[in-house]
Enzyme design. Structure first.
Site, PDB file in Angstrom:
ATOM      1  N   CYS A 116       0.846  -1.197   0.000  1.00 18.24           N
ATOM      2  CA  CYS A 116       0.000   0.000   0.000  1.00 18.24           C
ATOM      3  C   CYS A 116       0.886   1.254   0.000  1.00 18.24           C
ATOM      4  CB  CYS A 116      -0.905  -0.007   1.231  1.00 18.24           C
ATOM      5  SG  CYS A 116      -2.089   1.374   1.246  1.00 18.24           S
ATOM      6  N   ASP A 164       0.388   3.786   1.721  1.00 22.28           N
ATOM      7  CA  ASP A 164       0.334   4.379   3.066  1.00 22.28           C
ATOM      8  C   ASP A 164       1.734   4.742   3.581  1.00 22.28           C
ATOM      9  OD1 ASP A 164       0.193   4.515   6.035  1.00 22.28           O
ATOM     10  OD2 ASP A 164      -1.893   3.925   5.710  1.00 22.28           O
ATOM     11  N   ARG A 217       2.925   5.022   6.405  1.00 25.52           N
ATOM     12  CA  ARG A 217       3.392   4.322   7.611  1.00 25.52           C
ATOM     13  C   ARG A 217       3.911   2.916   7.316  1.00 25.52           C
ATOM     14  NH1 ARG A 217      -2.316   4.844  10.398  1.00 25.52           N
ATOM     15  NH2 ARG A 217      -2.780   4.164   8.278  1.00 25.52           N
ATOM     16  N   CYS A 271      -5.850   0.169   7.065  1.00 25.96           N
ATOM     17  CA  CYS A 271      -5.720   0.643   5.683  1.00 25.96           C
ATOM     18  C   CYS A 271      -6.882   1.567   5.322  1.00 25.96           C
ATOM     19  CB  CYS A 271      -5.675  -0.546   4.709  1.00 25.96           C
ATOM     20  SG  CYS A 271      -5.397  -0.024   2.996  1.00 25.96           S
ATOM     21  N   HIS A 304      -2.133  -4.102   5.033  1.00 24.88           N
ATOM     22  CA  HIS A 304      -1.847  -3.654   6.402  1.00 24.88           C
ATOM     23  C   HIS A 304      -3.146  -3.299   7.110  1.00 24.88           C
ATOM     24  CE1 HIS A 304      -2.467   0.786   5.807  1.00 24.88           C
ATOM     25  NE2 HIS A 304      -2.329   0.421   4.559  1.00 24.88           N
TER      26      HIS A 304
HETATM   27 CO    CO Z   1      -3.432   1.110   2.986  1.00 23.42          CO
END
Ligand code: CO
Length: 209
Positions: free
Chosen positions: A41, A43, A45, A100, A97
């Site tokens: 992803c 993302d 993090r 998400c 994750h």
């Molecule tokens: Co995500």
């Protein structure tokens, strides 16, 4: 964020690498032979290389919202074909994750504009597994399970491609489904039974390579 700091960090990084190996970048420039294609992803993090502890040159990386493998996504399919057919990676990983935002958004009855068709692929995962998901009482547990099932379905989407079918058959390519738990930092192998998933879809999706 002060972007001057980015360039200062870069200088520090160069120094630290060259201290350990004066030829580090010279060797890096000679070519790549990564062992793994990581699909994760976007993302901020979930930092792919850092969470796996791999160095530059070890992992070929593709990231998009909610780690999707969409057959008409030319970007994703180009990465996959290059990694599997030319770089000949031995492992392809889909890493989802918990927490998400993409999966969360797909669980909301809301018009999100441009991302609608992208997130619809996750709604399709929900529809495929509606019976299991609707039987989960707690919304957070349902959310976590959808994240896991989404990883599984994206692995199945990998198995539907000619490049992956061919590489499994002829040189033992392995497909893995993982989830990263942001709250603990732990990487979890979903231990998907890929042989079974493959057998299950080949009746319909065999591309005969
Ligand atoms: Co995500």
């Amino acid at each position: 964020m002060n972007l001057d700091k980015v360039f200062a960090n870069n200088e520090k990084w160069i120094t630290s690498k060259l201290e350990k190996d004066p030829c580090y970048f010279e060797n890096l420039s000679k070519g790549q032979s990564p062992d793994i294609l990581y699909i994760g992803c976007s993302d901020s993090r979930v930092t792919s290389e850092e969470l796996m502890g791999v160095e530059p040159g070890e992992a070929f990386i593709h990231r998009n919202i909610a780690n999707m493998v969409v057959s008409i996504d030319l970007n994703m399919m180009s990465v996959l074909n290059y990694a599997v057919r030319h770089l000949k990676v031995n492992h392809v990983v889909v890493c989802g994750h918990y927490f998400c935002g993409g999966v969360k958004a797909a669980m909301q009855p809301q018009d999100l504009g441009i991302p609608n068709p992208w997130l619809r692929n996750i709604r399709d995962v929900y529809r495929l597994h509606k019976t299991e998901l609707n039987a989960i009482a707690e919304e957070n547990d349902r959310y976590n399970r959808l994240i896991e099932l989404n990883v599984q379905e994206q692995c199945i989407n990998l198995l539907k491609t000619a490049a992956v079918q061919d590489a499994i058959k002829h040189r033992g390519l392995q497909v893995h489904g993982w989830v990263f738990d942001i709250r603990t930092g732990r990487l979890i192998d979903l231990h998907l039974d890929v042989d079974h998933l493959l057998k299950d879809i080949m009746e319909i999706y065999d591309l005969g390579e």
